[in-house]
Write a protein that holds these residues in place. Structure first.
Motif, short mmCIF file in Angstrom:
data_model
loop_
_atom_site.label_atom_id
_atom_site.label_comp_id
_atom_site.label_asym_id
_atom_site.label_seq_id
_atom_site.Cartn_x
_atom_site.Cartn_y
_atom_site.Cartn_z
N ARG A 156 8.08 2.29 -12.99
CA ARG A 156 6.95 1.90 -12.15
C ARG A 156 7.21 0.56 -11.48
N LEU A 157 6.93 0.49 -10.18
CA LEU A 157 7.13 -0.73 -9.40
C LEU A 157 5.89 -0.99 -8.56
N ARG A 158 5.30 -2.18 -8.72
CA ARG A 158 4.10 -2.55 -7.97
C ARG A 158 4.42 -3.67 -6.99
N LEU A 159 4.13 -3.42 -5.72
CA LEU A 159 4.36 -4.42 -4.67
C LEU A 159 3.10 -4.60 -3.84
N GLN A 160 1.95 -4.55 -4.46
CA GLN A 160 0.70 -4.63 -3.72
C GLN A 160 0.43 -6.04 -3.23
N TYR A 161 -0.01 -6.12 -1.97
CA TYR A 161 -0.41 -7.39 -1.35
C TYR A 161 0.72 -8.42 -1.38
N THR A 162 1.87 -8.00 -0.93
CA THR A 162 3.00 -8.91 -0.73
C THR A 162 3.44 -8.78 0.73
N PRO A 163 4.08 -9.82 1.30
CA PRO A 163 4.58 -9.71 2.68
C PRO A 163 5.97 -9.09 2.76
N ILE A 164 6.43 -8.45 1.70
CA ILE A 164 7.76 -7.83 1.71
C ILE A 164 7.84 -6.82 2.85
N LYS A 165 8.81 -6.99 3.73
CA LYS A 165 8.90 -6.19 4.94
C LYS A 165 9.85 -5.00 4.81
N GLU A 166 10.76 -5.06 3.85
CA GLU A 166 11.68 -3.95 3.67
C GLU A 166 12.21 -3.94 2.25
N LEU A 167 12.71 -2.81 1.85
CA LEU A 167 13.35 -2.68 0.54
C LEU A 167 14.85 -2.63 0.75
N PRO A 168 15.61 -3.35 -0.05
CA PRO A 168 17.07 -3.33 0.12
C PRO A 168 17.63 -1.96 -0.26
N ASN A 169 18.80 -1.67 0.25
CA ASN A 169 19.44 -0.39 -0.10
C ASN A 169 19.74 -0.29 -1.58
N SER A 170 19.82 -1.46 -2.23
CA SER A 170 20.08 -1.43 -3.68
C SER A 170 18.90 -0.89 -4.47
N ILE A 171 17.79 -0.59 -3.78
CA ILE A 171 16.65 0.03 -4.46
C ILE A 171 17.06 1.34 -5.11
N GLN A 172 18.11 1.96 -4.58
CA GLN A 172 18.57 3.24 -5.13
C GLN A 172 19.11 3.08 -6.56
N ASN A 173 19.35 1.83 -7.01
CA ASN A 173 19.78 1.61 -8.38
C ASN A 173 18.65 1.80 -9.39
N LEU A 174 17.41 1.89 -8.89
CA LEU A 174 16.28 2.22 -9.77
C LEU A 174 16.23 3.74 -9.89
N THR A 175 17.16 4.29 -10.57
CA THR A 175 17.40 5.75 -10.54
C THR A 175 16.30 6.57 -11.20
N ARG A 176 15.49 5.94 -12.07
CA ARG A 176 14.44 6.69 -12.77
C ARG A 176 13.05 6.31 -12.28
N LEU A 177 12.97 5.59 -11.18
CA LEU A 177 11.67 5.15 -10.67
C LEU A 177 10.81 6.36 -10.29
N ARG A 178 9.58 6.39 -10.82
CA ARG A 178 8.66 7.50 -10.55
C ARG A 178 7.42 7.06 -9.79
N ASP A 179 6.95 5.82 -10.01
CA ASP A 179 5.73 5.33 -9.37
C ASP A 179 6.04 4.10 -8.52
N LEU A 180 5.69 4.17 -7.23
CA LEU A 180 5.91 3.07 -6.31
C LEU A 180 4.61 2.78 -5.57
N GLU A 181 4.09 1.55 -5.74
CA GLU A 181 2.82 1.17 -5.11
C GLU A 181 3.08 0.05 -4.11
N MET A 182 2.75 0.32 -2.83
CA MET A 182 2.97 -0.64 -1.75
C MET A 182 1.69 -0.76 -0.93
N VAL A 183 0.68 -1.36 -1.51
CA VAL A 183 -0.62 -1.50 -0.85
C VAL A 183 -0.68 -2.86 -0.15
N GLU A 184 -1.03 -2.84 1.14
CA GLU A 184 -1.18 -4.05 1.93
C GLU A 184 0.08 -4.93 1.87
N CYS A 185 1.23 -4.30 1.97
CA CYS A 185 2.47 -5.06 2.01
C CYS A 185 2.86 -5.30 3.46
#
Length: 594
Positions: free
Chosen positions: A188-217
């Motif tokens: 699980r990864l929570r990125l709610q209410y952050t100014p993060i504009k993009e995810l790096p390609n290395s995000i693919q190393n989170l191979t078992r990620l099931r929940d991704l929350e990007m509210v108001e990013c």
């Protein structure tokens, strides 16, 4: 002494020397709100396992730590503690460190606590720096940085044991940390209410990620590289436009194991096929509310398990000329540009494998063509551009037997119900009939119309009474289609056998040792907008295919007197009875049974 507790001691201003208690294992002085000083001996308790300073709001400093046995360290809500105490000796047993709601400005080097399992520094509003050692705590399972509003950067991560990462409300964090190698435990990864504009390609190393929350990013659209996450099953993506962007770019998207919801979502042309190809293996429900496209994307055809498709308020959608092979329900309400809808069987498909059942096209004001009739249900409220020939086909007598499972709510034709419900304007308030053996398979028809040119908002509930006993309300097979509608013109509702369910058993209302049972059908009409005048007709039709007409009568079989209040001589052979009621009023706080 092994345990020493000063909790909630408001008068305690200082922790004295504890040199005389070298075997102390637990020390707690939580919520000592007047505490301002701690003796240096506290930092030298070599057998101390638990140190709890929760809520010491006036404490500004802490002596250096030389605690080789420490397992849990809690400084939560020490709101004036600006600096983490110096670590003078390795704390190899430390597994839990809580720094939430403190005034610390930096997370120090934690290589001396390499066995940390939980690290939390949420709501550290003055935190601006995190030592790179935090990214290499190989046993860390929980990392919580929620609400660190001044934090601008985060160290690269190599945390093979991490299960949950929360960076929500880090309102100055513009870049997501690099993932240096595979992290197979985080789900699980929570990125709610952050100014993060993009995810790096290395995000693919989170191979078992099931929940991704990007509210108001800070992302303007759903990042394409999420398709690199093979086990991602739930996405929440929501963004409110700034003042310059305007309402049309509001985005919201959510997915689950079998469902994908997207509201006013800006999905790039390149990601759309990849995204749906990624979900197509398991998706059963697809919600594309207010998504901006003119034609249904071809990639949706790859969703072989898709059963429900919602295209409500897709205002630019002009035409639908095919359906996914296993689709059961299609909702395209308020699609103001929609003119053409094709429900016919796809080339290569067979009727045996054609699963489409229900269609909801309410308030598609320009819809002119619907090819085919859904096998179980159609709602077309305020589709006033539909040609009268199609409406007549929907209400045709030929559907009386073969289409007995279809519920229909369509604009009225001729200000009355279909001809195969022969009118009987006798002024009664219910439809009445007698039956024996089993309750017959019937169809209910309700005509509702506004008196005058104003719109009416209403909903209605049919009720059944047998031998004076109420069998509660009929329920639709799927409550999702039990609705409140605002009609601009007269409408006809036809409800058939399959959609009629009972809260209580009909058999319980039957009278033993009595050949004939008396049934009455009422319709309760409610308006949420106060008093409304309506014109209503109700009627039933008994399906001959499933019933012997000798077992159903519209006159009292125990009464030889003709002209019974509910007898309809002209319709006894057809198995149909009608009651018409005019000039009735309904209210939100008062309902009248018609």
């Amino acid at each position: 002494m092994r345990v020493l507790n000063f909790d909630d001691a408001e008068c305690v201003k200082a922790i004295p020397s504890l040199s005389s208690t070298p075997n102390l294992e637990e020390l707690s002085f939580s919520n000592c709100e007047s505490l301002t000083e701690i003796d240096e001996s506290v930092g030298n308790l070599r057998k101390l396992k638990i140190l709890n300073a929760f809520g010491c709001s006036k404490l500004r400093s802490f002596p250096p730590l030389k605690l080789p046995s420490i397992e849990e360290l809690n400084f939560t809500s020490c709101s004036n503690l600006e600096n983490f105490p110096k670590i003078l000796e390795k704390m190899e047993n430390l597994t839990k460190l809580e720094l939430d709601c403190t005034a610390i400005k930096a997370i120090p080097d934690l290589f001396s606590a390499e066995n940390l399992v939980e690290l939390s520094f949420s709501y550290c509003v003055n935190l601006i720096e995190i030592d790179e050692s935090v990214g290499f705590l190989i046993k860390l399972r929980l990392l919580n940085a929620f609400g660190c509003c001044k934090l601008r950067s985060f160290p690269s991560l190599l945390l093979p044991s991490l299960e949950e990462l929360d960076l929500s409300w880090c309102s100055s964090l513009e870049n997501f940390p690099e993932i240096l190698d595979k992290m197979e435990k985080i789900t699980r990864l929570r990125l709610q209410y952050t100014p993060i504009k993009e995810l790096p390609n290395s995000i693919q190393n989170l191979t078992r990620l099931r929940d991704l929350e990007m509210v108001e990013c800070g992302m303007l659209q759903l990042p394409s590289n999420i398709t690199l996450l093979p086990e991602l099953r739930h996405i929440l993506f929501c963004r409110t436009p700034n003042q310059d962007e305007g309402e049309e770019k509001l985005s919201w998207m959510e997915s689950s194991n079998s469902t994908l919801h997207a509201s006013q979502c800006t999905i790039s042309h390149g990601i759309f096929p990849n995204l749906f190809g990624w979900f197509s293996m398991y998706m059963e429900e697809l919600d594309l509310f207010r998504v901006n496209f003119r034609f249904l994307p071809d990639c949706i055809m790859e969703c072989l398990l898709l059963k429900e498709l919602n295209l409500d308020q897709c205002h630019n959608l002009q035409s639908i000329r095919w359906l996914p092979p296993n689709l059961e329900t299609l909702s395209v309400t308020c699609c103001r540009s929609l003119k053409d809808l094709d429900l016919t069987i796809l080339p290569g498909s067979t009727k045996e494998y054609y699963n489409f059942r229900r269609l909801i096209v309410d308030n598609c004001e320009n819809l002119q063509i619907i090819k085919g009739i859904p096998p179980e249900g159609l709602s077309a409220t305020n589709c006033l551009s539909l040609p009268s020939s199609y409406i007549s086909m929907l209400l045709n007598e030929e559907l009386r037997e073969v289409g007995r499972n279809i519920w229909r709510f369509v604009p009225g034709s001729g200000n009355c119900i279909p001809e195969w419900f022969h009118p009987c304007n006798n002024g009664n308030s219910s439809v009445s009939f007698w039956f024996r053996n089993k309750f017959p398979a019937i169809s209910l028809c309700v005509f509702l119309g506004a008196l005058g040119k104003h719109q009416i908002a209403f909903y209605f509930c049919p009720k059944l009474e047998i031998n004076g006993n109420t069998v509660n309300k009929w329920l639709l097979e799927n409550k999702k289609y039990w609705f409140v509608q605002e009609a601009e013109a007269d409408h006809i509702f036809i409800l058939h056998e399959k959609q009629m369910k009972y809260e209580n058993s009909v058999n319980e209302a039957l009278v033993r040792n009595k050949e004939w049972n008396h049934a009455k059908i009422f319709v309760d009409v409610y308006s949420p907008r106060g008093w409304t005048e309506i014109d209503m007709q109700i009627g039933i039709h008994v399906f001959k295919e499933k019933n012997s007409m000798k077992d159903v009568q519209f006159t009292n079989p125990y009464n030889n007197v003709t002209g019974e209040s509910n007898s309809v001589d002209s319709t006894q052979q057809s198995g149909t009875s009608i009651v018409q009621v005019n000039l009735k009023r309904i209210s939100h706080n008062y309902s009248r049974t018609f």
